[in-house]
Write an enzyme that holds these catalytic residues in place. Structure first.
Site, PDB file in Angstrom:
ATOM      1  N   GLU B 112       0.843  -1.184   0.000  1.00  0.00           N
ATOM      2  CA  GLU B 112       0.000   0.000   0.000  1.00  0.00           C
ATOM      3  C   GLU B 112       0.893   1.255   0.000  1.00  0.00           C
ATOM      4  O   GLU B 112       1.406   1.632  -1.033  1.00  0.00           O
ATOM      5  CB  GLU B 112      -1.023  -0.056   1.144  1.00  0.00           C
TER       6      GLU B 112
HETATM    7  C1  HEC Z   1      -3.132   0.864  -1.988  1.00  0.00           C
HETATM    8  C2  HEC Z   1      -4.517   0.914  -1.569  1.00  0.00           C
HETATM    9  C3  HEC Z   1      -4.884   1.459  -0.228  1.00  0.00           C
HETATM   10  C4  HEC Z   1      -4.399   2.561   0.444  1.00  0.00           C
HETATM   11  C5  HEC Z   1      -3.319   3.528   0.005  1.00  0.00           C
HETATM   12  C6  HEC Z   1      -5.155   2.660   1.666  1.00  0.00           C
HETATM   13  N1  HEC Z   1      -6.059   1.659   1.736  1.00  0.00           N
HETATM   14 FE1  HEC Z   1      -7.459   1.403   3.175  1.00  0.00          FE
HETATM   15  N2  HEC Z   1      -7.877  -0.415   2.437  1.00  0.00           N
HETATM   16  C7  HEC Z   1      -7.374  -0.959   1.273  1.00  0.00           C
HETATM   17  C8  HEC Z   1      -7.726  -2.345   1.187  1.00  0.00           C
HETATM   18  C9  HEC Z   1      -7.376  -3.299   0.043  1.00  0.00           C
HETATM   19  C10 HEC Z   1      -8.449  -2.643   2.362  1.00  0.00           C
HETATM   20  C11 HEC Z   1      -8.971  -4.013   2.802  1.00  0.00           C
HETATM   21  C12 HEC Z   1      -7.794  -4.747   3.389  1.00  0.00           C
HETATM   22  C13 HEC Z   1      -8.202  -5.909   4.235  1.00  0.00           C
HETATM   23  O1  HEC Z   1      -9.326  -5.945   4.737  1.00  0.00           O
HETATM   24  O2  HEC Z   1      -7.333  -6.778   4.437  1.00  0.00           O
HETATM   25  C14 HEC Z   1      -8.546  -1.406   3.119  1.00  0.00           C
HETATM   26  C15 HEC Z   1      -9.254  -1.243   4.317  1.00  0.00           C
HETATM   27  C16 HEC Z   1      -9.481  -0.026   4.937  1.00  0.00           C
HETATM   28  C17 HEC Z   1     -10.445   0.229   5.993  1.00  0.00           C
HETATM   29  C18 HEC Z   1     -11.392  -0.793   6.600  1.00  0.00           C
HETATM   30  C19 HEC Z   1     -12.804  -0.607   6.123  1.00  0.00           C
HETATM   31  C20 HEC Z   1     -13.656  -1.819   6.414  1.00  0.00           C
HETATM   32  O3  HEC Z   1     -14.779  -1.847   5.929  1.00  0.00           O
HETATM   33  O4  HEC Z   1     -13.181  -2.725   7.105  1.00  0.00           O
HETATM   34  C21 HEC Z   1     -10.342   1.542   6.335  1.00  0.00           C
HETATM   35  C22 HEC Z   1     -11.136   2.290   7.380  1.00  0.00           C
HETATM   36  C23 HEC Z   1      -9.283   2.104   5.503  1.00  0.00           C
HETATM   37  N3  HEC Z   1      -8.805   1.144   4.658  1.00  0.00           N
HETATM   38  C24 HEC Z   1      -8.799   3.404   5.605  1.00  0.00           C
HETATM   39  C25 HEC Z   1      -7.596   3.810   4.999  1.00  0.00           C
HETATM   40  C26 HEC Z   1      -6.842   4.984   5.382  1.00  0.00           C
HETATM   41  C27 HEC Z   1      -7.227   5.962   6.460  1.00  0.00           C
HETATM   42  C28 HEC Z   1      -5.745   5.028   4.563  1.00  0.00           C
HETATM   43  C29 HEC Z   1      -4.590   5.999   4.566  1.00  0.00           C
HETATM   44  C30 HEC Z   1      -3.883   6.162   5.784  1.00  0.00           C
HETATM   45  C31 HEC Z   1      -5.842   3.894   3.670  1.00  0.00           C
HETATM   46  N4  HEC Z   1      -6.956   3.167   3.995  1.00  0.00           N
HETATM   47  C32 HEC Z   1      -4.952   3.640   2.635  1.00  0.00           C
HETATM   48  C33 HEC Z   1      -6.647  -0.263   0.328  1.00  0.00           C
HETATM   49  C34 HEC Z   1      -5.911   0.890   0.613  1.00  0.00           C
END
Ligand code: HEC
Ligand code: HEC
Ligand code: HEC
Ligand code: HEC
Ligand code: CA
Ligand code: CA
Ligand code: CA
Ligand code: MG
Lengths: 306, 306
Positions: B112
């Site tokens: 990420e």
């Molecule tokens: C490169 C892509 C990427 C980036 C950059 C990213 N995310 Fe995500 N995010 C994901 C993915 C894929 C998941 C699911 C991962 C898992 O559940 O294992 C996720 C899950 C989440 C969730 C959980 C939501 C749920 O329904 O469970 C939240 C809240 C979230 N991210 C917030 C953020 C925040 C705040 C940032 C920055 C600090 C961020 N993400 C950066 C791809 C990204």
């Protein structure tokens, strides 16, 4: 005693020139903003214009050379899209005469969005809201969802991406205290040292080509194949330059001080004192304007039809 | 004759629960929004939270499995950040109990943003405006620019990323005509078929784990190593689900119809008719709300000090 320098400068007009074949309308600007922010214009669906020309960052990406499709780079630094409508030619090597032509480049470039006109049009046609918006933006066009119109709409939006109300703009328009003394000194040096010879007009670019050898990038020569054009680059604008580090076509100057010093040496054969650099830098910092709230409001993009 | 189904549902409150150790303040939300949009939280400086949780796209990235640093993927679909403050646990496998813990994940994940707490803190400390904003957001903290506070500020912003005023919300609050007849039929089926057993509460997630085998991803088992947890996944929320295709933890369902049909088969052992699917889909489409303008206004991010 500074006011006599004002006449070397041109305040930023409200709008840049509008081409006759792409009149500016609110419908087109609205559509263009959506397309600017929409990553579905790229093959991967994750890269939008705003990825590399990020409105939050000053219309650029803050990195040395942009990273696009497949984590590849084209080896050039992304200039800002802010006020780009005022440039006489687009790109570091001036290879696009207009914003309309410019826009078609990155959408197709393998190292940027790596799409094709067909792919983009197919995707947009699958989204009913977009079809509707193209109809409204191009009411006389029987088949409005086409690549030319994508370019026209984005260009129209870009022509609204202007940044009025910078301290320097306010100074030029009569607000005497909008600049500090240091900034006024910088303005004076900018004129007297000769920066103004190339950095002039409303965005401080003459739109012409000048020699700047930094690496193997031959600049304008790549476009014309004319040996006289080797290592020529178009003068970039300087509005919001405090937000667009690193500098030069290859991002080789990390700081504004470095860029100023380098310019004086390469373009004017002069060595500036530390104080002179500091003053010119302060002046350049007064060129940061305000991005209109409308352009800063993220559009809600419609989902694909399922 | 539909109103008796209303009692199975909970209208979306204005705000989710606020943890005692991270009170919600305007200063913190403002800072959190800037950090959410700032790609300098990633090693490459080109990936922000908003890259994968794009406010313009419904808080997700529209692709099967997210692409991050080095064009790599972690093999999971990005859920929306909208209304994420209402989830009882974060991530598909529930590995983070709070948004604060959650946020630390993607910043450091190699696929990420691939940064480190030290890198992030160093970068932020080099930007005077950020130092000032951290002081304001954490006035009692002697050294406020730290990784815990980065997480707290982003979590605070996320708790404001809620989407009121969906047709269904308006219906629940008494606006009888906010739903079409088809959507009311869908609501009824959603209850009667048993979807409501898992998809309940203000965001239609029970926050619990259920079996869903799709590929080699063992879900909750990865976290607990308890064999009973193999292939268990946390029920996702359904607000704004019409904007967050493709579906499931691996993005394996391209359309909402497909996801609904699959759910009925896998989770309820039932085969739905085409009409039933259509109605449930119409109901789920009524869950699309409004993103507050404040969250949609791109912040102007300060440049590094030079
Ligand atoms: C490169 C892509 C990427 C980036 C950059 C990213 N995310 Fe995500 N995010 C994901 C993915 C894929 C998941 C699911 C991962 C898992 O559940 O294992 C996720 C899950 C989440 C969730 C959980 C939501 C749920 O329904 O469970 C939240 C809240 C979230 N991210 C917030 C953020 C925040 C705040 C940032 C920055 C600090 C961020 N993400 C950066 C791809 C990204
Ligand atoms: C992957 C990064 C990337 C993407 C995506 C991208 N650009 Fe660019 N843009 C650049 C780079 C790098 C340059 C300079 C290239 C050159 O001059 O050879 C550039 C140049 C420009 C210029 C010329 C500005 C000037 O001062 O000459 C404009 C205008 C522009 N882009 C607008 C857009 C628009 C509109 C889109 C989307 C349709 C877009 N860009 C997508 C990286 C990108
Ligand atoms: C003979 C023409 C010419 C003169 C004189 C000149 N410049 Fe430039 N300037 C250019 C060109 C061309 C470039 C782009 C070089 C490149 O990156 O290829 C440039 C680039 C810059 C940049 C970097 C902008 C960016 O976004 O990367 C700054 C800052 C700048 N000039 C400031 C100055 C200052 C200050 C002076 C006077 C001390 C000056 N220039 C004199 C032509 C000129
Ligand atoms: C036994 C619990 C359970 C029942 C019953 C259930 N679901 Fe689910 N639902 C889940 C879980 C768990 C997931 C996540 C599966 C995954 O991707 O790992 C999910 C995912 C979904 C998704 C995809 C959401 C997204 O963002 O990817 C939709 C849509 C959905 N359910 C709708 C329904 C409907 C409609 C019904 C009834 C026909 C239903 N569900 C019944 C637990 C359940
Ligand atoms: Ca630059
Ligand atoms: Ca989406
Ligand atoms: Ca999804
Ligand atoms: Mg910038």
């Amino acid at each position: 005693e500074y006011s006599k320098y004002k006449r070397y400068f041109t305040p930023l007009p409200t709008l840049p020139p509008i081409p006759a074949d792409n009149p500016l309308t609110p419908e087109k600007v609205k559509l263009g903003k959506m397309l600017y922010y929409d990553p579905r214009l790229s093959r991967s669906k994750i890269i939008s214009c705003n990825t590399c020309h990020n409105i939050a960052l000053g219309g650029d990406d803050n990195v040395k050379t942009s990273i696009g499709h497949g984590w590849k780079t084209g080896g050039r630094n992304a200039p800002t899209t802010l006020n780009s409508g005022f440039l006489k030619v687009q790109f570091w090597d001036g290879r696009a005469p207009t914003l309309e032509e410019q826009t078609k480049g990155p959408i197709q470039a393998h190292v940027e969005m790596n799409a094709t006109p067909e792919l983009v049009v197919r995707r947009l046609k699958a989204i009913p809201e977009y079809v509707e918006l193209f109809k409204k933006a191009f009411p006389n066009d029987p088949d409005p969802v086409n690549f030319e119109n994508v370019a026209k709409a984005i260009a129209a939006f870009e022509r609204t991406l202007n940044t009025p109300n910078s301290p320097f703009q306010r100074y030029l328009l009569g607000e005497e205290n909008a600049l500090t003394k240091e900034q006024k000194e910088g303005m004076k040096l900018f004129v007297e040292k000769g920066c103004i010879a190339c950095h002039n007009g409303p965005v401080l670019s003459d739109g012409r080509f000048h020699k700047f050898k930094s690496n193997n990038d031959t600049g304008r020569f790549r476009v014309t194949k004319n040996p006289k054009d080797k290592y020529l680059f178009r003068t970039p604008q300087l509005l919001n330059v405090a937000l667009t580090a690193p500098y030069f076509h290859d991002g080789s100057a990390k700081t504004l001080e470095e860029a100023i010093r380098h310019m004086a040496e390469q373009e004017l054969g002069q060595k500036l004192s530390m104080e002179e650099v500091r003053k010119i830098k302060a002046f350049l910092e007064s060129l940061t304007g305000e991005i209109p709230l409308e352009a800063r409001t993220v559009p809600i993009l419609p989902p694909e039809r399922q």
